[in-house]
Design a protein around this motif. Structure first.
Motif, PDB file in Angstrom:
ATOM      1  N   GLY A  89      48.807  35.090  38.614  1.00  0.00           N
ATOM      2  CA  GLY A  89      49.167  34.985  37.204  1.00  0.00           C
ATOM      3  C   GLY A  89      47.980  34.754  36.285  1.00  0.00           C
ATOM      4  N   SER A  90      46.761  35.035  36.738  1.00  0.00           N
ATOM      5  CA  SER A  90      45.595  34.846  35.866  1.00  0.00           C
ATOM      6  C   SER A  90      45.696  35.782  34.669  1.00  0.00           C
ATOM      7  CB  SER A  90      44.295  35.094  36.633  1.00  0.00           C
ATOM      8  OG  SER A  90      44.222  36.434  37.060  1.00  0.00           O
ATOM      9  N   GLU A  91      45.114  35.374  33.570  1.00  0.00           N
ATOM     10  CA  GLU A  91      45.179  36.156  32.336  1.00  0.00           C
ATOM     11  C   GLU A  91      43.834  36.719  31.914  1.00  0.00           C
ATOM     12  OE1 GLU A  91      47.102  33.889  29.292  1.00  0.00           O
ATOM     13  OE2 GLU A  91      48.830  33.457  30.563  1.00  0.00           O
ATOM     14  N   LYS A  92      42.731  36.146  32.390  1.00  0.00           N
ATOM     15  CA  LYS A  92      41.416  36.554  31.898  1.00  0.00           C
ATOM     16  C   LYS A  92      40.413  36.890  32.983  1.00  0.00           C
ATOM     17  CE  LYS A  92      41.987  33.884  27.736  1.00  0.00           C
ATOM     18  NZ  LYS A  92      41.542  32.787  26.909  1.00  0.00           N
ATOM     19  N   ALA A 103      36.119  45.978  31.199  1.00  0.00           N
ATOM     20  CA  ALA A 103      35.820  44.730  31.905  1.00  0.00           C
ATOM     21  C   ALA A 103      34.325  44.579  32.205  1.00  0.00           C
ATOM     22  CB  ALA A 103      36.604  44.663  33.210  1.00  0.00           C
ATOM     23  N   GLU A 104      33.821  43.376  31.990  1.00  0.00           N
ATOM     24  CA  GLU A 104      32.500  43.013  32.503  1.00  0.00           C
ATOM     25  C   GLU A 104      32.696  42.684  33.985  1.00  0.00           C
ATOM     26  OE1 GLU A 104      30.240  40.971  28.744  1.00  0.00           O
ATOM     27  OE2 GLU A 104      31.397  39.665  30.052  1.00  0.00           O
ATOM     28  N   SER A 139      36.151  40.365  33.969  1.00  0.00           N
ATOM     29  CA  SER A 139      36.689  39.689  32.789  1.00  0.00           C
ATOM     30  C   SER A 139      38.054  40.248  32.381  1.00  0.00           C
ATOM     31  CB  SER A 139      35.706  39.828  31.621  1.00  0.00           C
ATOM     32  OG  SER A 139      35.550  41.203  31.282  1.00  0.00           O
ATOM     33  N   SER A 140      38.864  40.576  33.347  1.00  0.00           N
ATOM     34  CA  SER A 140      40.207  41.100  33.120  1.00  0.00           C
ATOM     35  C   SER A 140      41.055  40.687  34.300  1.00  0.00           C
ATOM     36  CB  SER A 140      40.151  42.632  33.020  1.00  0.00           C
ATOM     37  OG  SER A 140      41.440  43.185  33.134  1.00  0.00           O
ATOM     38  N   GLN A 141      42.326  40.438  34.092  1.00  0.00           N
ATOM     39  CA  GLN A 141      43.183  40.099  35.227  1.00  0.00           C
ATOM     40  C   GLN A 141      43.568  41.340  36.012  1.00  0.00           C
ATOM     41  OE1 GLN A 141      44.204  40.271  32.139  1.00  0.00           O
ATOM     42  NE2 GLN A 141      46.274  41.013  32.031  1.00  0.00           N
ATOM     43  N   GLU A 142      43.242  42.507  35.485  1.00  0.00           N
ATOM     44  CA  GLU A 142      43.533  43.760  36.174  1.00  0.00           C
ATOM     45  C   GLU A 142      42.311  44.248  36.935  1.00  0.00           C
ATOM     46  OE1 GLU A 142      46.564  45.023  36.333  1.00  0.00           O
ATOM     47  OE2 GLU A 142      47.212  43.354  35.098  1.00  0.00           O
ATOM     48  N   GLY A 143      42.518  44.848  38.080  1.00  0.00           N
ATOM     49  CA  GLY A 143      41.437  45.450  38.858  1.00  0.00           C
ATOM     50  C   GLY A 143      41.167  46.854  38.341  1.00  0.00           C
ATOM     51  N   ILE A 144      40.549  46.963  37.163  1.00  0.00           N
ATOM     52  CA  ILE A 144      40.332  48.263  36.525  1.00  0.00           C
ATOM     53  C   ILE A 144      39.294  49.059  37.302  1.00  0.00           C
ATOM     54  CG2 ILE A 144      39.570  49.446  34.427  1.00  0.00           C
ATOM     55  CD1 ILE A 144      40.321  46.835  32.903  1.00  0.00           C
TER      56      ILE A 144
END
Length: 141
Positions: free
Chosen positions: A39-42, A64-65, A121-126
């Motif tokens: 559930g991380s957001e950042k 994302a960084e 720097s994103s909760q998604e694995g972009i």
């Protein structure tokens, strides 16, 4: 109202990492901390494994960084600067920073598996896979 003072810590065991994330040819990404897992957001955090004598495909991580810590092996990080490829050779204990939208790839010229820990720097694995480091518009233009 959310009680931030009493939220539980989350423990993700190494053997419980998930491969259910975007992948790039030549490497295996394992997701540990993400919006999906805790559930991380950042932040997104996980591991990448690159087999010996293997290169990943060219890719970038969108807005994302990305911070990378080399755990084992001697991976090489390749990116384009001007019209040339630049290679950064690393060893365990080294860190790499990948700015948003920068096309790059990981190479493992060694004889042992390379393992790195990645934080984004994103909760998604972009992951945006590319045909080359020089792909037009690859950097979000």
């Amino acid at each position: 109202m959310t009680d931030h003072w009493h939220a539980p810590l989350r423990h993700i065991k190494g053997k419980e990492l998930s491969g259910d994330t975007r992948q790039t040819t030549g490497m295996t990404r394992l997701e540990a901390v993400s919006g999906k897992t805790v559930g991380s957001e950042k932040v997104w955090m996980g591991q990448t494994h690159v087999a010996p004598a293997t290169n990943s495909g060219d890719h970038h991580h969108g807005e994302a960084e990305t911070a990378i810590y080399v755990v084992s092996g001697h991976p090489v990080f390749v990116f384009a600067e001007g019209g040339a490829e630049v290679r950064i050779e690393t060893e365990p204990g080294d860190y790499i920073f990948v700015p948003p939208f920068v096309p790059h790839r990981e190479e493992n010229p060694g004889t042992e598996e390379a393992v790195v820990v990645i934080a984004r720097s994103s909760q998604e694995g972009i992951v945006v896979n590319l045909p080359s480091l020089f792909a037009e518009g690859a950097a979000g233009d």
